[in-house]
Design a protein around this motif. Structure first.
Motif, short mmCIF file in Angstrom:
data_model
loop_
_atom_site.label_atom_id
_atom_site.label_comp_id
_atom_site.label_asym_id
_atom_site.label_seq_id
_atom_site.Cartn_x
_atom_site.Cartn_y
_atom_site.Cartn_z
N PRO A 174 0.82 -1.21 0.00
CA PRO A 174 0.00 0.00 0.00
C PRO A 174 0.86 1.26 0.00
N ARG A 175 0.32 2.30 -0.63
CA ARG A 175 1.05 3.56 -0.67
C ARG A 175 1.18 4.15 0.73
N ILE A 176 0.11 4.08 1.50
CA ILE A 176 0.13 4.52 2.90
C ILE A 176 -0.18 3.31 3.77
N PHE A 177 0.77 2.90 4.56
CA PHE A 177 0.58 1.72 5.42
C PHE A 177 -0.40 2.07 6.53
N HIS A 178 -1.48 1.28 6.62
CA HIS A 178 -2.54 1.59 7.58
C HIS A 178 -2.05 1.49 9.03
N GLY A 179 -0.96 0.79 9.26
CA GLY A 179 -0.43 0.71 10.62
C GLY A 179 -0.16 2.07 11.23
N ARG A 184 -0.77 -20.73 9.09
CA ARG A 184 -0.29 -21.61 10.15
C ARG A 184 0.74 -20.93 11.03
N ALA A 185 1.60 -20.10 10.41
CA ALA A 185 2.60 -19.39 11.18
C ALA A 185 1.95 -18.37 12.10
N ILE A 186 0.92 -17.68 11.60
CA ILE A 186 0.23 -16.69 12.41
C ILE A 186 -0.45 -17.34 13.60
N LYS A 187 -1.07 -18.49 13.36
CA LYS A 187 -1.81 -19.15 14.42
C LYS A 187 -0.92 -19.51 15.60
N SER A 188 0.32 -19.87 15.32
CA SER A 188 1.21 -20.30 16.40
C SER A 188 2.02 -19.15 16.97
N ALA A 189 1.86 -17.92 16.43
CA ALA A 189 2.72 -16.80 16.81
C ALA A 189 2.20 -16.12 18.05
N GLY A 190 2.26 -16.79 19.17
CA GLY A 190 1.84 -16.17 20.41
C GLY A 190 1.66 -17.18 21.52
N THR A 191 2.03 -16.76 22.73
CA THR A 191 1.91 -17.63 23.90
C THR A 191 0.50 -17.52 24.47
N PRO A 192 -0.14 -18.64 24.83
CA PRO A 192 -1.43 -18.57 25.51
C PRO A 192 -1.33 -17.75 26.79
N VAL A 193 -2.41 -17.07 27.15
CA VAL A 193 -2.37 -16.15 28.28
C VAL A 193 -1.95 -16.85 29.57
N LEU A 194 -2.56 -18.00 29.87
CA LEU A 194 -2.23 -18.69 31.12
C LEU A 194 -0.77 -19.13 31.16
N GLU A 195 -0.27 -19.60 30.03
CA GLU A 195 1.14 -20.00 29.98
C GLU A 195 2.05 -18.79 30.18
N ALA A 196 1.67 -17.65 29.58
CA ALA A 196 2.48 -16.44 29.72
C ALA A 196 2.54 -15.97 31.16
N ARG A 235 -3.74 -8.53 8.83
CA ARG A 235 -4.23 -9.55 7.90
C ARG A 235 -5.61 -9.22 7.35
N ASP A 236 -6.38 -8.41 8.10
CA ASP A 236 -7.70 -8.01 7.63
C ASP A 236 -7.60 -7.15 6.38
N ARG A 237 -6.45 -6.57 6.14
CA ARG A 237 -6.21 -5.78 4.93
C ARG A 237 -5.27 -6.50 3.97
N GLY A 238 -5.05 -7.79 4.20
CA GLY A 238 -4.17 -8.55 3.34
C GLY A 238 -2.71 -8.19 3.49
N LEU A 239 -2.33 -7.77 4.68
CA LEU A 239 -0.97 -7.32 4.95
C LEU A 239 -0.34 -8.10 6.08
N GLY A 240 0.98 -8.04 6.15
CA GLY A 240 1.71 -8.50 7.31
C GLY A 240 2.22 -7.29 8.08
N PRO A 241 2.89 -7.49 9.20
CA PRO A 241 3.47 -6.37 9.95
C PRO A 241 4.42 -5.56 9.08
N ASP A 242 4.49 -4.26 9.33
CA ASP A 242 5.36 -3.32 8.62
C ASP A 242 4.97 -3.14 7.16
N GLY A 243 3.78 -3.62 6.76
CA GLY A 243 3.36 -3.49 5.37
C GLY A 243 3.91 -4.56 4.46
N ASP A 244 4.56 -5.59 5.03
CA ASP A 244 5.13 -6.68 4.25
C ASP A 244 4.03 -7.66 3.84
#
Length: 422
Positions: A15-20, A217-229, A202-211
């Protein structure tokens, strides 16, 4: 110009202007309005004390109640934002802030100020702050520290702009009229811009930093469950550090103006000291947030905690307007760095899937410190007619908080040295 990138046989258009950055702007507005309204309290302290015949400690408790609520409520608003999105919570929070300020303008007793301002600011900021800051973390990786610092620089600019504005409004319309004007600002500015908040690139078809977006599958595993954290040693260390630090972190926002007045500084100059904290805080969020991306965010967290301790030591020996302005700026720089770096540290250690919920639980530590610290400082003043003891305790608390954060790094360094020797 729009750049096209190809990944996995699909064409990605950057995107020309990154919504982030618009999400950062929305978080900025939430922090500017919410915390700016909260930190105007020092300008209202003397009028409230005069009109209701209250002690400095009892009036200070109004701010402590608000602070406790807006940090404690993150334990609820954070998980709700992870599930339903940050936008509805932020908009609701700004409406509650406005309602609380409007109700405070009609208060007939200090108890009613407790209920209106304490609950309105506390619940409103608590509903909006953690969701807004949590949303920012998901939109960035490489520039997370800078983006986080930019988002929370609204606190610094709110601290710079809002207390002098509140002081002028009080002089013009009285404290009741001033609260009504601030309520209108919360509705127009806070609600309006917070509509730009979005939880996930991802709602705009983007990754972090506009990449390009990462595989699902990678997104789904990218984070620690709250109780474990929250059961981890790393979280326990961060929680204890925040708890200890926050006993003194907010004392200047309530007591710096009356401290300056006690030392012969004119009211107009004393209120500007809060603005000086805001200037330093804004600089710290930009500079230290960006620096943390380069030198490491854990190391930066230790640095800012030690810097806050140093600033408190300066306050303890300051009596003139010039010296107090020096304290206010230095303290603001490191306080701003602390607020900017902390959410990024959480994201680094626990990932983005539940980041708002984890930050919300972490901030309950700040809630308890905020509830006790400013009011305890006020009651200490009532008993001793001096702020020396609470200031020195605040400085010591920040040193202890830095040592708690440093302990895991020191242990890992020791293990590395031992392994190298073997």
């Amino acid at each position: 110009m729009e750049a096209e990138m190809t990944t996995d046989a699909t064409t990605f258009t950057r995107p020309r202007i990154f919504h982030g950055w618009l999400v950062v702007a929305a978080a900025f507005a939430v922090t500017f309005v919410g915390f700016g309204s909260a930190y105007t309290f020092s300008a209202f302290l003397e009028p409230l004390q005069h009109d209701f015949g209250a002690s400095r400690g009892s009036v200070s408790l109004v701010f402590s109640i608000a602070g406790f609520l807006y940090f404690a409520l993150g334990v609820v608003s954070g998980p709700l934002a992870d599930r339903f999105g940050a936008r509805p919570l932020a908009v609701t929070g700004m409406i509650v802030v406005a309602a609380g300020l409007a109700a405070a303008s009609a208060a007939r007793s200090l108890t009613e100020v407790y209920l209106a301002y304490g609950l309105g600011i506390g619940l409103g900021v608590g509903c909006a702050y953690v969701p807004a800051i949590g949303a920012v973390q998901r939109w960035f990786v490489k520039r997370r520290g800078f983006a986080s610092g930019l988002a929370v620089s609204g606190i610094g600019l709110g601290t710079l702009a809002m207390p002098p504005i509140a002081s002028l409004l009080i002089a013009t319309f009285g404290w009741r009229g001033a609260y009504l004007v601030l309520a209108a600002v919360a509705i127009v500015l806070g609600c309006g811009i917070s509509l730009l908040l979005e939880n996930d690139p991802r709602d705009r078809g983007l990754g972090p930093d506009g990449d390009p977006p990462e595989p699902a599958r990678a997104i789904k595993s990218a984070g620690t469950p709250v109780l474990e954290a929250v059961r981890s040693a790393r979280f326990a260390g961060l929680y204890l550090s925040c708890l200890v630090c926050s006993f003194g972190a907010f004392v200047p926002f309530v007591h710096l103006v009356p401290y300056a007045r006690d030392h012969g500084v004119a009211t107009s100059s004393a209120v500007l000291l809060l603005g000086t904290i805001g200037i330093g805080s804004t600089a710290g969020r930009f500079l230290l947030g960006g620096l943390a991306d380069r030198i490491g965010r854990d190391r930066s967290l230790i640095m800012v905690l030690l810097g806050m301790a140093l600033a408190m030591a300066i306050w303890a020996i300051s009596a003139s307007a010039f010296a107090l302005a020096g304290f206010a700026f230095v303290y603001g720089v490191f306080y701003g760095g602390w607020v900017a770096v902390l959410p990024a540290v959480v994201m680094d250690h626990f990932g983005g899937r539940n980041v708002s919920g984890i930050i919300g639980i972490l901030y309950t530590s700040v809630a308890f410190g905020t509830l006790i610290g400013p009011s305890a400082a006020g009651f200490a003043y009532d008993a001793t007619h001096s702020y020396t003891l609470p200031i020195l305790i605040s400085a010591a608390a920040n040193v202890v908080a830095a040592l708690i954060v440093a302990a895991p790094l020191l242990r890992s360094g020791t293990r590395a040295i031992s392994a190298a020797r073997r």
